[in-house]
Design an enzyme around this catalytic site. Sequence first.
Site, PDB file in Angstrom:
ATOM      1  N   GLY A 254      -6.769  -4.253  -6.753  1.00  0.00           N
ATOM      2  CA  GLY A 254      -8.188  -4.046  -6.446  1.00  0.00           C
ATOM      3  C   GLY A 254      -8.638  -2.613  -6.697  1.00  0.00           C
TER       4      GLY A 254
ATOM      5  CG  MET B  36     -10.541 -11.091   5.235  1.00  0.00           C
ATOM      6  SD  MET B  36      -8.927 -11.251   4.471  1.00  0.00           S
ATOM      7  CE  MET B  36      -8.030 -10.041   5.391  1.00  0.00           C
TER       8      MET B  36
ATOM      9  NE  ARG C 282      -4.744 -10.396   1.377  1.00  0.00           N
ATOM     10  CZ  ARG C 282      -4.783  -9.206   1.982  1.00  0.00           C
ATOM     11  NH1 ARG C 282      -5.942  -8.606   2.137  1.00  0.00           N
ATOM     12  NH2 ARG C 282      -3.700  -8.631   2.406  1.00  0.00           N
TER      13      ARG C 282
ATOM     14  NE  ARG D 112     -35.211 -24.682  11.361  1.00  0.00           N
ATOM     15  CZ  ARG D 112     -34.752 -23.419  11.392  1.00  0.00           C
ATOM     16  NH1 ARG D 112     -35.553 -22.447  11.768  1.00  0.00           N
ATOM     17  NH2 ARG D 112     -33.515 -23.138  11.064  1.00  0.00           N
TER      18      ARG D 112
ATOM     19  N   GLY E  11     -24.330 -23.306   3.586  1.00  0.00           N
ATOM     20  CA  GLY E  11     -25.582 -23.641   4.265  1.00  0.00           C
ATOM     21  C   GLY E  11     -25.710 -22.981   5.628  1.00  0.00           C
TER      22      GLY E  11
ATOM     23  CG  ASP F 274     -11.773  -7.042  -0.502  1.00  0.00           C
ATOM     24  OD1 ASP F 274     -11.626  -8.027   0.247  1.00  0.00           O
ATOM     25  OD2 ASP F 274     -11.079  -6.018  -0.429  1.00  0.00           O
TER      26      ASP F 274
ATOM     27  NE  ARG G 244      -3.510  -2.486   2.359  1.00  0.00           N
ATOM     28  CZ  ARG G 244      -4.393  -3.164   1.640  1.00  0.00           C
ATOM     29  NH1 ARG G 244      -4.848  -2.690   0.516  1.00  0.00           N
ATOM     30  NH2 ARG G 244      -4.827  -4.331   2.063  1.00  0.00           N
TER      31      ARG G 244
ATOM     32  NE  ARG H 242      -9.838  -2.584   1.876  1.00  0.00           N
ATOM     33  CZ  ARG H 242      -9.011  -1.970   1.049  1.00  0.00           C
ATOM     34  NH1 ARG H 242      -8.875  -2.384  -0.185  1.00  0.00           N
ATOM     35  NH2 ARG H 242      -8.316  -0.950   1.442  1.00  0.00           N
TER      36      ARG H 242
HETATM   37  P1  ADP Z   1      -6.625  -2.533  -3.319  1.00  0.00           P
HETATM   38  O1  ADP Z   1      -6.032  -2.171  -4.631  1.00  0.00           O
HETATM   39  O2  ADP Z   1      -6.435  -3.957  -2.959  1.00  0.00           O
HETATM   40  O3  ADP Z   1      -8.056  -2.057  -3.194  1.00  0.00           O
HETATM   41  P2  ADP Z   1      -5.795  -0.256  -1.647  1.00  0.00           P
HETATM   42  O4  ADP Z   1      -7.154   0.325  -1.552  1.00  0.00           O
HETATM   43  O5  ADP Z   1      -4.960  -0.275  -0.416  1.00  0.00           O
HETATM   44  O6  ADP Z   1      -5.790  -1.773  -2.184  1.00  0.00           O
HETATM   45  O7  ADP Z   1      -5.019   0.548  -2.783  1.00  0.00           O
HETATM   46  C1  ADP Z   1      -3.716   0.181  -3.166  1.00  0.00           C
HETATM   47  C2  ADP Z   1      -2.884   1.397  -3.472  1.00  0.00           C
HETATM   48  O8  ADP Z   1      -3.444   2.085  -4.598  1.00  0.00           O
HETATM   49  C3  ADP Z   1      -2.837   2.448  -2.390  1.00  0.00           C
HETATM   50  O9  ADP Z   1      -1.918   2.159  -1.367  1.00  0.00           O
HETATM   51  C4  ADP Z   1      -2.384   3.663  -3.190  1.00  0.00           C
HETATM   52  O10 ADP Z   1      -1.023   3.575  -3.508  1.00  0.00           O
HETATM   53  C5  ADP Z   1      -3.168   3.482  -4.475  1.00  0.00           C
HETATM   54  N1  ADP Z   1      -4.429   4.256  -4.412  1.00  0.00           N
HETATM   55  C6  ADP Z   1      -5.561   3.946  -3.746  1.00  0.00           C
HETATM   56  N2  ADP Z   1      -6.510   4.891  -3.898  1.00  0.00           N
HETATM   57  C7  ADP Z   1      -5.948   5.848  -4.675  1.00  0.00           C
HETATM   58  C8  ADP Z   1      -6.402   7.108  -5.188  1.00  0.00           C
HETATM   59  N3  ADP Z   1      -7.629   7.586  -4.920  1.00  0.00           N
HETATM   60  N4  ADP Z   1      -5.547   7.830  -5.943  1.00  0.00           N
HETATM   61  C9  ADP Z   1      -4.320   7.364  -6.225  1.00  0.00           C
HETATM   62  N5  ADP Z   1      -3.837   6.187  -5.772  1.00  0.00           N
HETATM   63  C10 ADP Z   1      -4.614   5.445  -5.008  1.00  0.00           C
END
Ligand code: ADP
Length: 323
Positions: free
Chosen positions: A102, A169, A256, A211, A185, A127, A72, A171
Amino acid sequence: MPRLGVLTSGGDAPGMNAAIRAVVRTATSYGWEVLGIRHGYAGLIANDVVVLTARDVGGIIQLGGTLLNSARCPEFHDEPVRRRAVDTVRRHQLDGVVIIGGNGSQRGAYDLAQSGVPVVGVASTIDNDVFGTDQSIGVDTALNIALEAVDRLKTTASALQRAFLVEVMGRHCGYLALMTAIAGGADAVVIPEMETDPEQLIADLQAAADRGKAHAMVVVAEGARYNAEQLIDYFHARRDRLGYEIRATILGHVQRGGAPTAFDRLLATRLGAAAVNEIMAGHAAVMVGVRQGEIAATPLDEVVRNVKTLDLRLLDLARRLAT
Ligand code: ADP
């Protein structure tokens, strides 16, 4: 020689390696060179790159995690920081970058595309909350892991006349929880998309006990208003009314890990190859996914502007079958 970059970003998902492999081997089969960017956007900012040949991606299709590491990178939200990422793209004369990740990663991909970098996204997250694809890479594996846990918990729950809360998980998205509940189930499911009354859950558990059910199972999405920890506190305070002894299991990151299923390997392989084809066809600023069984590209601005909704008819199905 044309050159392509590839990176994995955000939460890792089983199948990311299969996607990297497909990107590398598709591109190299057309005579392109591929640079792997390590640690997601952080590596793009720090110029942390490595050449990937077709051989380098041998033996990884069956592995969870990601060869390139993921990360991240909150700094990527800042425009001046993103300019350093664009510098890396220019320095290596990349003709395109494939971003495997994601929702957040696709937002980052959109921002990068706005700076003029030819970018193609690949939907990859357990997710299943990415707009533009019916299913993301990793969802099927995570679902199968959650299901195995539910099946195992049911065995011990029956032996001791217990109820279990299983937190999965996802989110802010209830997809994984809802599918786990249907396929496992479960007697009840708690998801962020629907208001939950803990008293109703107590009534559901009481009804199951009345039941004569030997066990009861409630699947809870981590992003629901009440997560498993909060619900277990609520239930323990009212244990005399429940009909069962109750325990909570939080599956967490176990979901994961592990080898991607056949479904995820095939999906990742098809999407990785499709991403390269999109770049070669000059179709940048799109994300590839699967819609109604077909590979489809969706403009990144549509991906980031829309929210993927859960088909709530499935919630009716889950409830109707929980008798
Ligand atoms: P995922 O891609 O699994 O949803 P994250 O939400 O943590 O994971 O996003 C991964 C990375 O993408 C972030 O740490 C950041 O570097 C980048 N990112 C997320 N949102 C934005 C945004 N609005 N603008 C630019 N980069 C973003």
